[in-house]
Design a protein around this motif. Structure first.
Motif, PDB file in Angstrom:
ATOM      1  N   ALA A 194     109.182  13.854   8.396  1.00  0.00           N
ATOM      2  CA  ALA A 194     110.507  14.237   8.875  1.00  0.00           C
ATOM      3  C   ALA A 194     111.231  15.048   7.805  1.00  0.00           C
ATOM      4  N   ASP A 196     110.326  18.029   6.723  1.00  0.00           N
ATOM      5  CA  ASP A 196     109.465  19.061   6.146  1.00  0.00           C
ATOM      6  C   ASP A 196     109.782  20.421   6.779  1.00  0.00           C
ATOM      7  N   GLU A 204     107.627  23.955  16.139  1.00  0.00           N
ATOM      8  CA  GLU A 204     107.662  22.499  16.244  1.00  0.00           C
ATOM      9  C   GLU A 204     107.181  22.082  17.623  1.00  0.00           C
ATOM     10  N   ASP A 208     108.725  17.065  20.844  1.00  0.00           N
ATOM     11  CA  ASP A 208     109.680  16.532  19.878  1.00  0.00           C
ATOM     12  C   ASP A 208     110.997  17.294  19.901  1.00  0.00           C
ATOM     13  N   THR A 230     106.262  15.891  13.622  1.00  0.00           N
ATOM     14  CA  THR A 230     106.599  14.809  12.697  1.00  0.00           C
ATOM     15  C   THR A 230     105.668  13.631  12.950  1.00  0.00           C
ATOM     16  N   HIS A 232     104.187  10.201  13.690  1.00  0.00           N
ATOM     17  CA  HIS A 232     104.790   9.156  14.498  1.00  0.00           C
ATOM     18  C   HIS A 232     103.817   7.993  14.656  1.00  0.00           C
TER      19      HIS A 232
END
Length: 250
Positions: A194, A196, A204, A208, A230, A232
């Protein structure tokens, strides 16, 4: 007076099976017995109603395989086997394994079952790595539907079939690793922490960033776009980008 029927009849055209054995044989990674199982329904809110592909060992329960390291037959040297994999093998993979051994899934026959994949999108690896299966088998499964998603962590494996670069995203675990794979022509799917930064070549994950389901997105087909997401899952805190540089050999 007429009455509603007591015995319900399924509408014509719906799947007659919960899933199918699409392929079975030795793992391309270590020769162990494995199978590719396609299940026809899912409650996965991220992917949406895609056909789900499961690559499992057929000789050992997936929970035991993880404990003993024998999941290498389907996951290779994936770094997420060390505690950051988002898949809870005691749940869906274990259920698929048990159903397989109960004989729930018939062997796929194109003439008899192919129409159940029509107008469907296929997730090639709900669990397990598609590159553990021969490329021809995975490619033929992908062609049954109208689109697919796929990911492989095996690009550095000595037995990796480079044709998978046209079918699957290459999983990367650091910007440096992603850049090396992309320089070789691959589209990458990078797991990040998270906060980055995104590389110029990446977007992305739309699930998300915008809440778009995989079934409606379609970027992760191995040819369209490099993606970052990210980390998860229940063990996401175990992941550290800076320690995952790796050596790329294709």
């Amino acid at each position: 007076m007429r009455h509603l029927s007591v015995k319900k009849t399924a509408p014509a055209g719906l799947p007659r099976s919960r899933g199918y054995i699409m392929w079975a044989g030795p793992s391309a990674l270590d020769g162990s017995p494995i199978a590719f199982i396609a299940t026809m329904s899912t409650s996965n809110g991220k992917t949406g109603d895609m056909v789900q592909g499961w690559i499992i060992r057929t000789d050992i329960n997936p929970v035991e395989a993880v404990k003993t390291g024998q999941d290498a037959a389907i996951c290779g040297a994936c770094v997420h086997r060390n505690g950051t994999c988002y898949v809870n093998v005691a749940q869906a993979p274990n259920a698929v394994y048990k159903a397989y051994h109960r004989g729930i899934y018939p062997i796929f026959n194109l003439e008899q079952h192919g129409h159940h994949f029509a107008a469907r999108k296929i997730r090639l690896g709900a669990y397990g790595d598609p590159a553990a299966v021969p490329f021809e088998a995975v490619a033929s499964i992908a062609l049954l539907g109208i689109g697919h998603t796929g990911y492989t962590h095996q690009a550095a494996h000595k037995s990796f079939d480079k044709r998978f670069l046209s079918l699957c995203m290459v999983s990367a675990d650091s910007p440096k690793q992603a850049a090396k794979y992309q320089a070789l022509g691959a589209k990458t799917f990078r797991v990040a922490m998270a906060g980055d930064g995104l590389m110029d070549s990446e977007v992305e994950c739309l699930a998300d960033s915008q809440g778009i389901q995989c079934i409606d997105c379609g970027l992760c087909d191995g040819v369209k776009q490099s993606v970052a997401i990210t980390v998860h899952g229940a063990r996401a805190s175990n992941f550290k980008t800076a320690t995952l540089i790796g050596v790329v050999q294709i």
